[in-house]
Design an enzyme around this catalytic site. Sequence first.
Site, PDB file in Angstrom:
ATOM      1  CG  ASN A  34      -1.687   1.220   1.461  1.00  0.00           C
ATOM      2  OD1 ASN A  34      -1.796   2.052   0.556  1.00  0.00           O
ATOM      3  ND2 ASN A  34      -2.254   1.384   2.652  1.00  0.00           N
ATOM      4  CE  LYS A  66      -0.058   3.191   4.726  1.00  0.00           C
ATOM      5  NZ  LYS A  66       0.050   3.277   6.167  1.00  0.00           N
ATOM      6  CG  HIS A  90      -5.626   1.810   5.212  1.00  0.00           C
ATOM      7  ND1 HIS A  90      -5.151   2.821   6.016  1.00  0.00           N
ATOM      8  CD2 HIS A  90      -4.635   0.896   5.109  1.00  0.00           C
ATOM      9  CE1 HIS A  90      -3.910   2.517   6.370  1.00  0.00           C
ATOM     10  NE2 HIS A  90      -3.575   1.361   5.833  1.00  0.00           N
ATOM     11  CD  GLU A 146      -2.730   5.461   6.816  1.00  0.00           C
ATOM     12  OE1 GLU A 146      -2.722   5.508   5.579  1.00  0.00           O
ATOM     13  OE2 GLU A 146      -1.837   4.890   7.487  1.00  0.00           O
ATOM     14  CD  GLU A 152      -3.342  -2.696   7.420  1.00  0.00           C
ATOM     15  OE1 GLU A 152      -2.212  -2.830   6.991  1.00  0.00           O
ATOM     16  OE2 GLU A 152      -4.077  -1.745   7.116  1.00  0.00           O
ATOM     17  N   GLY A 193       2.613   2.160  10.800  1.00  0.00           N
ATOM     18  CA  GLY A 193       3.532   3.283  10.635  1.00  0.00           C
ATOM     19  C   GLY A 193       4.241   3.689  11.917  1.00  0.00           C
ATOM     20  CB  SER A 220       5.442  -1.855  11.907  1.00  0.00           C
ATOM     21  OG  SER A 220       5.014  -0.528  12.153  1.00  0.00           O
TER      22      SER A 220
HETATM   23  P1  PGA Z   1       2.958   0.218   7.700  1.00  0.00           P
HETATM   24  O1  PGA Z   1       1.504   0.428   7.055  1.00  0.00           O
HETATM   25  O2  PGA Z   1       3.518  -1.048   7.091  1.00  0.00           O
HETATM   26  O3  PGA Z   1       3.746   1.440   7.302  1.00  0.00           O
HETATM   27  O4  PGA Z   1       2.765   0.105   9.169  1.00  0.00           O
HETATM   28  C1  PGA Z   1       0.637  -0.666   6.859  1.00  0.00           C
HETATM   29  C2  PGA Z   1      -0.658  -0.187   6.283  1.00  0.00           C
HETATM   30  O5  PGA Z   1      -1.098   0.916   6.606  1.00  0.00           O
HETATM   31  O6  PGA Z   1      -1.298  -0.894   5.481  1.00  0.00           O
END
Ligand code: PGA
Length: 255
Positions: free
Chosen positions: A9, A11, A95, A97, A167, A173, A213
């Site tokens: 992803n 983003k 997601h 976010e 997640e 992140g 992560s």
């Molecule tokens: P990340 O993001 O690997 O940077 O933690 C995962 C995601 O948001 O799908």
Amino acid sequence: MRTPLVAGNWKMNLDRQAAVALAQAVCARADATQGVDVALYPSFVYLEEVARTAAGSRVAVGGQDVCDQEAGAFTGEVSSAMLRDVGAVTVLVGHSERRHVYGETDALCSAKVRQALAAGLQVCLCIGETLEEREAGRTEEVCRTQLLAGLEGLSAEQMRSVVLAYEPVWAIGTGKTASPEQAGEVHAYLRGLLSAPFGQAVADATRILYGGSVKPANAADLMAVPDIDGALVGGAALTAEQFLPIIDAAASTDR
Ligand code: PGA
């Protein structure tokens, strides 16, 4: 047998040149690797070019979001048909976010899932609890609500086009990864929830990815957990150096 899936992803990152170069590297590795499926979720504006780059490869390309409506006066939105038109075969829905930065509700996510499936897209439905919810002992309740709401009204047949991504919001992140035990517990719980509405065959066949992560250093341990069927990767999906070893880790997991 569930083939693991590693999805990147991107983003709101990468420019056109970087997106195409990374897609080329990912396609080359995916085509040379057995036993793992790979997907990329670029920004909408580069989707067509990335899909063209990936055409003929084993890499699926998809949107990071989609509108819950079919067409019309929805400024700024992108429809499922438009995604298909530019070469997307899959889409992320819900997601964290989108849920936590932009306030998307379970009802909206559910409408997006139904709209995307009706248009022939595969869906990766993302769910997960916040740190506050985990600390309050509400992880299962929150995940159950998001899962059942997101999948409400789907048939067992439609579930063949659905992938789930667990997640935990506190791991996205942040550099904090859920331990394989923590993630495995939730994955097993989620799989168990699928059998009542959809039957045991669907529960057994549905891929549940872990996200939060994931890096080359922790990918193999996470994917060794029986109910973890791959990874949804953010930060580490932005360079070939980090992402390709995650594909390799999924491919070499004994299942
Ligand atoms: P990340 O993001 O690997 O940077 O933690 C995962 C995601 O948001 O799908």
